[in-house]
Motif scaffolding. Sequence first.
Motif, PDB file in Angstrom:
ATOM      1  N   SER A  34     -32.347   3.665 -52.841  1.00  0.00           N
ATOM      2  CA  SER A  34     -31.021   3.469 -52.272  1.00  0.00           C
ATOM      3  C   SER A  34     -30.982   3.601 -50.753  1.00  0.00           C
ATOM      4  O   SER A  34     -30.049   3.122 -50.111  1.00  0.00           O
ATOM      5  CB  SER A  34     -30.041   4.479 -52.890  1.00  0.00           C
ATOM      6  N   ASP A  35     -31.989   4.246 -50.150  1.00  0.00           N
ATOM      7  CA  ASP A  35     -31.958   4.495 -48.707  1.00  0.00           C
ATOM      8  C   ASP A  35     -33.050   3.755 -47.939  1.00  0.00           C
ATOM      9  O   ASP A  35     -32.820   3.337 -46.803  1.00  0.00           O
ATOM     10  CB  ASP A  35     -32.096   6.000 -48.439  1.00  0.00           C
ATOM     11  N   HIS A  36     -34.245   3.622 -48.516  1.00  0.00           N
ATOM     12  CA  HIS A  36     -35.382   3.083 -47.784  1.00  0.00           C
ATOM     13  C   HIS A  36     -36.036   1.951 -48.562  1.00  0.00           C
ATOM     14  O   HIS A  36     -35.877   1.832 -49.777  1.00  0.00           O
ATOM     15  CB  HIS A  36     -36.423   4.178 -47.505  1.00  0.00           C
ATOM     16  N   VAL A  37     -36.776   1.127 -47.828  1.00  0.00           N
ATOM     17  CA  VAL A  37     -37.558   0.048 -48.409  1.00  0.00           C
ATOM     18  C   VAL A  37     -38.942   0.078 -47.781  1.00  0.00           C
ATOM     19  O   VAL A  37     -39.086   0.396 -46.595  1.00  0.00           O
ATOM     20  CB  VAL A  37     -36.868  -1.322 -48.185  1.00  0.00           C
ATOM     21  N   THR A  38     -39.936  -0.226 -48.575  1.00  0.00           N
ATOM     22  CA  THR A  38     -41.310  -0.230 -48.094  1.00  0.00           C
ATOM     23  C   THR A  38     -41.683  -1.632 -47.604  1.00  0.00           C
ATOM     24  O   THR A  38     -41.495  -2.615 -48.330  1.00  0.00           O
ATOM     25  CB  THR A  38     -42.280   0.201 -49.202  1.00  0.00           C
ATOM     26  N   VAL A  39     -42.186  -1.706 -46.388  1.00  0.00           N
ATOM     27  CA  VAL A  39     -42.682  -2.961 -45.813  1.00  0.00           C
ATOM     28  C   VAL A  39     -44.194  -2.940 -45.955  1.00  0.00           C
ATOM     29  O   VAL A  39     -44.878  -2.111 -45.345  1.00  0.00           O
ATOM     30  CB  VAL A  39     -42.269  -3.106 -44.344  1.00  0.00           C
ATOM     31  N   THR A  40     -44.725  -3.830 -46.787  1.00  0.00           N
ATOM     32  CA  THR A  40     -46.160  -3.816 -47.065  1.00  0.00           C
ATOM     33  C   THR A  40     -46.979  -4.511 -45.992  1.00  0.00           C
ATOM     34  O   THR A  40     -48.154  -4.201 -45.801  1.00  0.00           O
ATOM     35  CB  THR A  40     -46.430  -4.471 -48.428  1.00  0.00           C
TER      36      THR A  40
END
Length: 407
Positions: free
Chosen positions: A374-380
């Motif tokens: 809900s707060d963060h997203v991982t950039v691969t």
Amino acid sequence: MDDKSALLGQLRIDRKAQPSPSGHGRLWLAGVAAALITGAALWFWLRPTGIPIRIAVAQAVTQESTAGASILDASGYVVARRQATVASKITARMVELDIEEGDHVKANQVIARLDDTNIRAAHDQATAQLTFARAGLEETQVNLTNAQRDYDRQKSLLAGHFVSQSAVDNAQTTLDALRAQLATQRRNVEVAERGLNVADRNLDDTVIRSPFSGVVTVKAAQPGEMVSPISAGGGFTRTGIGTIVDMDSLEVQVDVNENFINRVQPHQMVTAKLNAYPDWQIPAHVIAVIPTADRSKGTVLVRIGLDQKDARILPEMGVRVSFLADSKNDAGQPATGVNVPVTAVQGSGSTGVVFVVRDSTLERRAVHLGASDSDHVTVTSGLTAGERVAVGDFKEMKDGAKIRIEP
């Protein structure tokens, strides 16, 4: 009139007697106006320019941050794997109904009764036929025993030459006929027993029982109505009595876009949230990925088992599920990439766009996305740890735009 005029004259203001402003007053007013104009000009030239943004720093991914993060979200419904609309096996009038919506029933519990007047009469007839067949069998057995004794007597008389061979033959014929009659009577008794068995089954069909334990969700008939296993065509015959749902068989079924089905694996951990209780996270797991796709929707059906049973979970409720990531990728290696706030990424799915802050300008950059919550997203890929990204209104951001950093 003269007195009134005198009074009005006393109330009149004599403006000629007021003093005129001095030269010093005029200079003071001119100074104030010049100061205001100068301040406005300074504010106009020194005001902050550029798009207002906030700064977020990309943080390196750790195993703790990736474990339990959502890699895919989907919507679906709560369904019951075992439910039944109970109906009768015969066409008859209902005389008793013992269920209401919300009732808990057990397996083989009587829930309704049908009119058994005609069927009970047929049952009594079948019972009488069986009694008659058994009586005939007993009579034949007595006659056969007597014929056997007569035949033995005739044979002994024939040995002493007291009777002819024809008398012995007649006794033998009578004995064989009674034996055949006895076999027929036994078959008649079997037929009567089968007929009584059918009558017993028909009589038992007038009592309707619950096929399994569950909760009644629909009451479809009333006492006095005709019920039938098939539609009578007139619209006045019920084909179902009630619907029973096994609440222990509830699960979630969601349609996952076929482009992201590779992120779903059997036994994968899932978090489910009912639309009715959005703050309640229900632990769950993937039961199976149905090995076929829906051509019209481009989705694949996924079955999800609920690890927590609760009375608030009801069939056909809307639910949103999040498929959780493991701390390691498919190759068994720790996950890599950086974490940024969700508000700093534009896009969804496996690709997106971020705006990297370069001094006082923006740089548009395409990135690949991984797990999210809900707060963060991982950039691969496409972004390294320590780089600064802009958080703000994406409608105003563009490549090379001037920015103004806000706290």
